[in-house]
Design a protein around this motif. Structure first.
Motif, PDB file in Angstrom:
ATOM      1  N   GLU A  54      75.342 -61.371  22.744  1.00 42.75           N
ATOM      2  CA  GLU A  54      74.479 -60.489  23.531  1.00 42.75           C
ATOM      3  C   GLU A  54      73.411 -61.305  24.245  1.00 42.75           C
ATOM      4  O   GLU A  54      72.822 -62.222  23.682  1.00 42.75           O
ATOM      5  N   VAL A  55      73.157 -60.985  25.516  1.00 42.34           N
ATOM      6  CA  VAL A  55      72.107 -61.641  26.283  1.00 42.34           C
ATOM      7  C   VAL A  55      70.798 -60.893  26.045  1.00 42.34           C
ATOM      8  O   VAL A  55      70.759 -59.664  26.130  1.00 42.34           O
ATOM      9  N   VAL A  56      69.730 -61.632  25.728  1.00 37.02           N
ATOM     10  CA  VAL A  56      68.426 -61.031  25.461  1.00 37.02           C
ATOM     11  C   VAL A  56      67.364 -61.702  26.328  1.00 37.02           C
ATOM     12  O   VAL A  56      67.588 -62.764  26.909  1.00 37.02           O
ATOM     13  N   THR A  57      66.215 -61.071  26.425  1.00 42.90           N
ATOM     14  CA  THR A  57      65.060 -61.649  27.100  1.00 42.90           C
ATOM     15  C   THR A  57      64.073 -62.078  26.028  1.00 42.90           C
ATOM     16  O   THR A  57      63.419 -61.238  25.416  1.00 42.90           O
ATOM     17  N   PRO A  58      63.976 -63.388  25.769  1.00 42.27           N
ATOM     18  CA  PRO A  58      63.103 -63.847  24.679  1.00 42.27           C
ATOM     19  C   PRO A  58      61.627 -63.748  25.030  1.00 42.27           C
ATOM     20  O   PRO A  58      61.238 -63.861  26.182  1.00 42.27           O
ATOM     21  N   VAL A  59      60.832 -63.524  23.999  1.00 47.68           N
ATOM     22  CA  VAL A  59      59.376 -63.596  24.091  1.00 47.68           C
ATOM     23  C   VAL A  59      58.980 -64.770  23.212  1.00 47.68           C
ATOM     24  O   VAL A  59      59.085 -64.689  21.990  1.00 47.68           O
ATOM     25  N   LEU A  60      58.574 -65.872  23.830  1.00 52.10           N
ATOM     26  CA  LEU A  60      58.251 -67.080  23.080  1.00 52.10           C
ATOM     27  C   LEU A  60      56.805 -67.062  22.633  1.00 52.10           C
ATOM     28  O   LEU A  60      55.917 -66.687  23.398  1.00 52.10           O
ATOM     29  N   ARG A  61      56.569 -67.474  21.378  1.00 52.19           N
ATOM     30  CA  ARG A  61      55.213 -67.546  20.829  1.00 52.19           C
ATOM     31  C   ARG A  61      55.017 -68.926  20.243  1.00 52.19           C
ATOM     32  O   ARG A  61      55.830 -69.382  19.451  1.00 52.19           O
TER      33      ARG A  61
END
Length: 86
Positions: A54-61
């Motif tokens: 699945e393709v996701v939109t990451p939120v990097l922290r």
């Protein structure tokens, strides 16, 4: 054993399963001794929502992990329970 599966993101932001080996384990963190590359992106929340591929939109922290963040005079209790204030 000390082998677990984690979800990671590849260069196309696709979810991939990766088998890792765990060394030391604390109440909130674990030392990954094999299976991840430096700078790899690990899914750390909502793992049950995603499927491999699945393709996701990451939120990097970027923030220090609480159990490895050095504090003057502090020690790390690898057996402490979450919220335990010793």
């Amino acid at each position: 054993g000390n082998h677990y599966e984690v979800e990671v993101l590849d260069s196309s932001n696709r979810v991939q399963l990766r088998t890792v080996q765990v060394g030391l384990a604390g109440s909130l963190l674990a030392q990954i001794t094999h299976g991840l590359n430096p700078g790899g992106r690990v899914v750390v929340g909502g793992q049950l929502k995603y499927q491999p591929g699945e393709v996701v939109t990451p939120v990097l922290r970027k923030e220090p992990a609480s159990e490895v963040y050095r504090k003057v005079g502090g020690t790390i209790d690898m057996n402490a329970q979450q919220g335990d204030q010793r």
